[in-house]
Design a protein around this motif. Sequence first.
Motif, PDB file in Angstrom:
ATOM      1  N   VAL A 268      82.193  27.291  73.731  1.00 29.04           N
ATOM      2  CA  VAL A 268      82.050  26.168  72.926  1.00 29.04           C
ATOM      3  C   VAL A 268      81.706  25.491  74.519  1.00 29.04           C
ATOM      4  CG1 VAL A 268      83.551  23.963  72.083  1.00 29.04           C
ATOM      5  CG2 VAL A 268      84.162  26.475  71.116  1.00 29.04           C
ATOM      6  N   THR A 269      82.257  25.678  75.665  1.00 31.13           N
ATOM      7  CA  THR A 269      82.071  24.287  76.986  1.00 31.13           C
ATOM      8  C   THR A 269      80.438  24.617  77.017  1.00 31.13           C
ATOM      9  OG1 THR A 269      84.310  24.913  77.572  1.00 31.13           O
ATOM     10  CG2 THR A 269      82.564  24.061  79.698  1.00 31.13           C
ATOM     11  N   GLU A 270      79.797  25.508  76.706  1.00 34.59           N
ATOM     12  CA  GLU A 270      78.693  26.200  76.672  1.00 34.59           C
ATOM     13  C   GLU A 270      77.575  25.604  75.954  1.00 34.59           C
ATOM     14  OE1 GLU A 270      78.889  30.588  79.399  1.00 34.59           O
ATOM     15  OE2 GLU A 270      78.097  29.912  78.013  1.00 34.59           O
ATOM     16  N   MET A 271      77.952  25.667  75.122  1.00 36.38           N
ATOM     17  CA  MET A 271      77.187  25.350  73.864  1.00 36.38           C
ATOM     18  C   MET A 271      77.051  23.232  73.725  1.00 36.38           C
ATOM     19  SD  MET A 271      75.414  25.210  71.362  1.00 36.38           S
ATOM     20  CE  MET A 271      75.618  27.111  70.656  1.00 36.38           C
ATOM     21  N   ARG A 272      78.292  22.527  74.657  1.00 38.42           N
ATOM     22  CA  ARG A 272      78.416  21.775  74.587  1.00 38.42           C
ATOM     23  C   ARG A 272      77.838  21.229  75.576  1.00 38.42           C
ATOM     24  NH1 ARG A 272      82.581  17.426  75.083  1.00 38.42           N
ATOM     25  NH2 ARG A 272      81.590  15.043  75.362  1.00 38.42           N
ATOM     26  N   GLN A 273      77.160  22.085  77.096  1.00 35.72           N
ATOM     27  CA  GLN A 273      75.993  21.655  77.510  1.00 35.72           C
ATOM     28  C   GLN A 273      75.183  21.426  76.934  1.00 35.72           C
ATOM     29  OE1 GLN A 273      77.525  24.470  80.118  1.00 35.72           O
ATOM     30  NE2 GLN A 273      79.291  23.318  81.243  1.00 35.72           N
ATOM     31  N   ILE A 274      75.076  22.143  76.132  1.00 38.24           N
ATOM     32  CA  ILE A 274      73.520  22.757  75.860  1.00 38.24           C
ATOM     33  C   ILE A 274      73.233  21.440  74.745  1.00 38.24           C
ATOM     34  CG2 ILE A 274      72.239  24.027  73.664  1.00 38.24           C
ATOM     35  CD1 ILE A 274      73.370  26.291  75.225  1.00 38.24           C
ATOM     36  N   LEU A 275      74.138  20.075  74.564  1.00 36.81           N
ATOM     37  CA  LEU A 275      73.988  19.672  73.148  1.00 36.81           C
ATOM     38  C   LEU A 275      73.891  18.672  73.925  1.00 36.81           C
ATOM     39  CD1 LEU A 275      76.352  20.729  70.342  1.00 36.81           C
ATOM     40  CD2 LEU A 275      73.646  20.827  70.413  1.00 36.81           C
ATOM     41  N   ASP A 276      74.130  18.536  75.013  1.00 36.95           N
ATOM     42  CA  ASP A 276      74.369  17.123  75.831  1.00 36.95           C
ATOM     43  C   ASP A 276      72.697  17.517  77.457  1.00 36.95           C
ATOM     44  OD1 ASP A 276      76.398  16.400  74.779  1.00 36.95           O
ATOM     45  OD2 ASP A 276      78.066  17.066  76.791  1.00 36.95           O
ATOM     46  N   THR A 277      72.871  18.298  77.218  1.00 34.02           N
ATOM     47  CA  THR A 277      71.317  18.417  78.373  1.00 34.02           C
ATOM     48  C   THR A 277      70.303  18.328  77.590  1.00 34.02           C
ATOM     49  OG1 THR A 277      72.097  20.635  78.936  1.00 34.02           O
ATOM     50  CG2 THR A 277      73.226  18.990  79.566  1.00 34.02           C
ATOM     51  N   GLU A 278      70.622  19.759  76.186  1.00 31.84           N
ATOM     52  CA  GLU A 278      68.540  20.324  76.125  1.00 31.84           C
ATOM     53  C   GLU A 278      68.716  19.473  74.571  1.00 31.84           C
ATOM     54  OE1 GLU A 278      67.370  22.397  77.164  1.00 31.84           O
ATOM     55  OE2 GLU A 278      68.679  23.253  78.758  1.00 31.84           O
ATOM     56  N   LYS A 279      67.458  19.159  74.730  1.00 35.46           N
ATOM     57  CA  LYS A 279      66.672  18.514  73.308  1.00 35.46           C
ATOM     58  C   LYS A 279      66.804  18.728  72.036  1.00 35.46           C
ATOM     59  CE  LYS A 279      62.496  16.130  75.002  1.00 35.46           C
ATOM     60  NZ  LYS A 279      60.853  16.770  75.552  1.00 35.46           N
ATOM     61  N   GLN A 280      67.150  20.182  71.419  1.00 37.57           N
ATOM     62  CA  GLN A 280      67.987  20.766  70.304  1.00 37.57           C
ATOM     63  C   GLN A 280      68.190  21.997  70.868  1.00 37.57           C
ATOM     64  OE1 GLN A 280      65.062  20.419  67.449  1.00 37.57           O
ATOM     65  NE2 GLN A 280      66.447  20.634  65.740  1.00 37.57           N
ATOM     66  N   PHE A 281      69.315  22.583  69.926  1.00 39.85           N
ATOM     67  CA  PHE A 281      69.596  23.370  69.342  1.00 39.85           C
ATOM     68  C   PHE A 281      68.813  24.676  68.366  1.00 39.85           C
ATOM     69  CE2 PHE A 281      71.862  28.017  69.248  1.00 39.85           C
ATOM     70  CZ  PHE A 281      72.470  28.402  70.324  1.00 39.85           C
ATOM     71  N   PRO A 282      67.974  25.304  68.786  1.00 41.43           N
ATOM     72  CA  PRO A 282      66.686  26.381  67.483  1.00 41.43           C
ATOM     73  C   PRO A 282      68.107  27.106  65.995  1.00 41.43           C
ATOM     74  CG  PRO A 282      66.229  27.686  69.243  1.00 41.43           C
ATOM     75  CD  PRO A 282      67.511  26.308  69.555  1.00 41.43           C
ATOM     76  N   ILE A 283      69.247  27.139  66.515  1.00 47.55           N
ATOM     77  CA  ILE A 283      69.870  27.251  64.920  1.00 47.55           C
ATOM     78  C   ILE A 283      69.734  27.412  64.225  1.00 47.55           C
ATOM     79  CG2 ILE A 283      71.845  26.269  65.258  1.00 47.55           C
ATOM     80  CD1 ILE A 283      72.904  29.638  64.842  1.00 47.55           C
ATOM     81  N   ARG A 284      69.033  26.058  63.388  1.00 43.75           N
ATOM     82  CA  ARG A 284      68.905  25.713  61.532  1.00 43.75           C
ATOM     83  C   ARG A 284      67.713  26.343  61.396  1.00 43.75           C
ATOM     84  NH1 ARG A 284      70.783  20.907  61.427  1.00 43.75           N
ATOM     85  NH2 ARG A 284      71.434  19.496  63.390  1.00 43.75           N
ATOM     86  N   GLY A 285      67.682  26.727  60.271  1.00 40.02           N
ATOM     87  CA  GLY A 285      67.112  27.562  59.717  1.00 40.02           C
ATOM     88  C   GLY A 285      67.420  28.941  58.901  1.00 40.02           C
ATOM     89  N   VAL A 286      68.725  29.690  59.804  1.00 41.48           N
ATOM     90  CA  VAL A 286      69.514  30.158  59.136  1.00 41.48           C
ATOM     91  C   VAL A 286      69.566  30.451  57.521  1.00 41.48           C
ATOM     92  CG1 VAL A 286      71.638  32.023  60.339  1.00 41.48           C
ATOM     93  CG2 VAL A 286      70.064  30.678  61.874  1.00 41.48           C
ATOM     94  N   LYS A 287      69.267  32.088  57.521  1.00 43.21           N
ATOM     95  CA  LYS A 287      70.040  32.061  55.651  1.00 43.21           C
ATOM     96  C   LYS A 287      70.635  33.278  55.721  1.00 43.21           C
ATOM     97  CE  LYS A 287      67.078  28.636  55.178  1.00 43.21           C
ATOM     98  NZ  LYS A 287      67.988  27.413  54.440  1.00 43.21           N
ATOM     99  N   ASP A 288      71.561  33.026  54.833  1.00 40.16           N
ATOM    100  CA  ASP A 288      72.521  33.987  54.915  1.00 40.16           C
ATOM    101  C   ASP A 288      71.148  35.089  53.237  1.00 40.16           C
ATOM    102  OD1 ASP A 288      74.255  35.870  53.863  1.00 40.16           O
ATOM    103  OD2 ASP A 288      75.803  34.253  52.963  1.00 40.16           O
TER     104      ASP A 288
END
Length: 783
Positions: free
Chosen positions: A47-67
């Motif tokens: 979670v700490t690493e993901m927080r760093q990504i969200l704080d420093t990067e423009k966008q994390f490309p997770i959107r679009g995932v479907k079940d």
Amino acid sequence: MKIPQLGFERIVEELSKLTTSSIGKKLAEEITPQTDLHSIQYKLEKVTEMRQILDTEKQFPIRGVKDITSSLKKAKVVGGMVLTEDFLEIVRTLQATRAIKIFFKNASPKFPKLQNQVRDLFPIPELEKEILKIVDEITGTVKDSASQKLQKLRNQIRTEQNRIRSKIAGILSKMQSEGFTDAENFVLRDEKLVIPLKTEFKRKLAGAVVDYSQTGSTVFVEPLETIEISNTVRRLLIEEKAEVEKILIELTGFVRREIPTLASNLELLAELDFIFAKGRLSQKLKGNAPFLTQEKNFHLREARHPILALRDYDSVVPLDLELTEKNVTLIITGPNAGGKTVALKTIGLCALMVQSGLHVPVYEKSIFPIFDKIFVEIGDSQSIENDLSTFSSHVSHLKEIYEEFSEKSLILIDEIMSGTDPNEGSALSMSLLESFTKTRAFTVGTTHHGSLKAFAYETEGIQNGSMEFDEENLQPTYRFRAGIPGSSYAFEIAKRFGFAESVVERAKDFVGEDKVSLENLISELNNKLKATSDTKRELEIKLSEQKAFLNLYKQRSEKLAQEKKIIKQKAAEESAKILADANSAVELAIKEIREKKADKEVVKQAREIVEEQKQKVNKILKETKKKDEIIPSVRPLELGSTVKIKTTGLVGKIVSEPNSKGKVIVETDFSKITIKLTDLEGIKPPKVQKVVSVKVNRTSDTKYSSELDIRGFYADDAYPAVDKFLYLALEKGLKNVTIIHGKGTGALKNKVADYLKTHPCVRSARFGNWDEGSGGTTIVEIS
């Protein structure tokens, strides 16, 4: 550990909203606290690493995932067919997989836990390409180009449909001209193109009646001329459907071969979406991962109630609280609505969230142990469900806690043993708290029972605590104070709400003088503690400011040192070049002198060459030398300091102390000026250069004997004098000269000797004999 009193379900609800996929949402809804420290630590680090990504990067490309689970089940069956819309969901998931893989490939290696997570994530570009070759990404239909047969069928369908439209348009125009219909266009009924006619004229058009309007005034007729064409179209559509199914079944076969990889990817993507939601929740909470420990230590620093922090982080008063091996039990007292229950819920909810792998709104150096169970008994009107607990249910819950707790448990009890006789309730509270304390379980309880304050003070392992109260305004501050019991402030609050003075004073008589004295003592202690806390905060602020200034000074000093180093390096490089050029010129001049046997004209020309090189050197030095050098010092200007006036650039010296207005007198070469210290800039005092005197004794018209006296010189000042003296001797044609340096410590003598070894004008050099000044002179033979 599902504890509704703490509001954990509200956190789960918020977490679920922050996911981007149904599979990530499912994981969020199923989140549960864990008890293995290493597993919890690993989850928090991700979670700490993901927080760093969200704080420093423009966008994390997770959107679009479907079940795509149901699609994979269909594909698993041989001969099964996945629908076009399902294929597009597979494509979206494949695209997200590829984007995430690229993201971590390009990311610097500062996300090791997440990079390890995606190591087993495998894009399938071939399948992605194959699906998009068949299915149109925009319309969601099978493309005409999917097969030659499909393209031919669709061309035929379009041709026949155009024929139908053309014919029916002509028939409609004729019916309109004859007044059999008022309709402006033909319509579609039961997938057939028909013409609306007035019911009384239905026999005017040969064809089949397809439908009637609700009023019965209009009949919809398919013209006989188009029925045959329509039948052809329907036959072609059936063939088209069969061809599309064939194509999709074949495409499903491609998916079937990749089911293991797709299923594994889906599981990893769900976990990544779950971690993504945790990272976003951490951002909203301004959360951190605390330090986890197996020791008996629970230290909350700057903790905020997570639900309140989500609403308005800055308005929440932080909580600082510590439980240790020495003091495992805490009894919090204070007035109603003073924050006791909120403090309990903050402790419990933060513990639950951490053990669920979530960041919490605390200072990052907070310390959390891992609890095997968390017990909460909050049954008053402040509970989340607003249940009004009876004493019976309260005792029943405490009994369950007593039977199940261990030394690794966290026990939170609000208003312990309230709702019954105060004496008996206090006695039961003491007995229960004593049992919890002996077992070393961390326990926090709130109470209004005055006797529990003394019990906490006298019992080893139990400490008092209270919520601060502003007596002047009779308002809670919601700040926790360890070690100090609190007062209920019942009399003060009664006065504020208008109770008669006589009623309040009579009430004091009933509680007794000892009780009033104790409350007064607590009140006085609280006021002194508040004053001390205010002073401490002021000192901390000042200390922080001083540290900031010190850091700034260090940074600037380091920067100046680095710049100085660069300047020195550059100067050394330029000096080396200048010396090389000068030595070349001197050597050339000496060579010419030797070859032409010291002809006077040649000597003069050589002298001019050397002088030209000297002028070049002096010009470079003038260009690079600073007029004034600012003193990099944090010390204030004082009497005697050399300064520069910022507005005029004049240089002078401070000759007076500052007056009441902060002004001093500065003496320059021209006048004395009264000026503010702030308008002055400290500089290094100008260096006084020693005047070099070269004495040449003329003994005859053709011969010269010479000597140079450099006694009292430093080596750096002596070099230019010796250099000038030797060139003058060379020009005058002298064979031998004497340099008088004195004996002293021998430092100047040795440095001059070293300097003469490399000088181009020197053939040889020796110390003087007994009759030539002995060791106090050097005799130089000119080249």
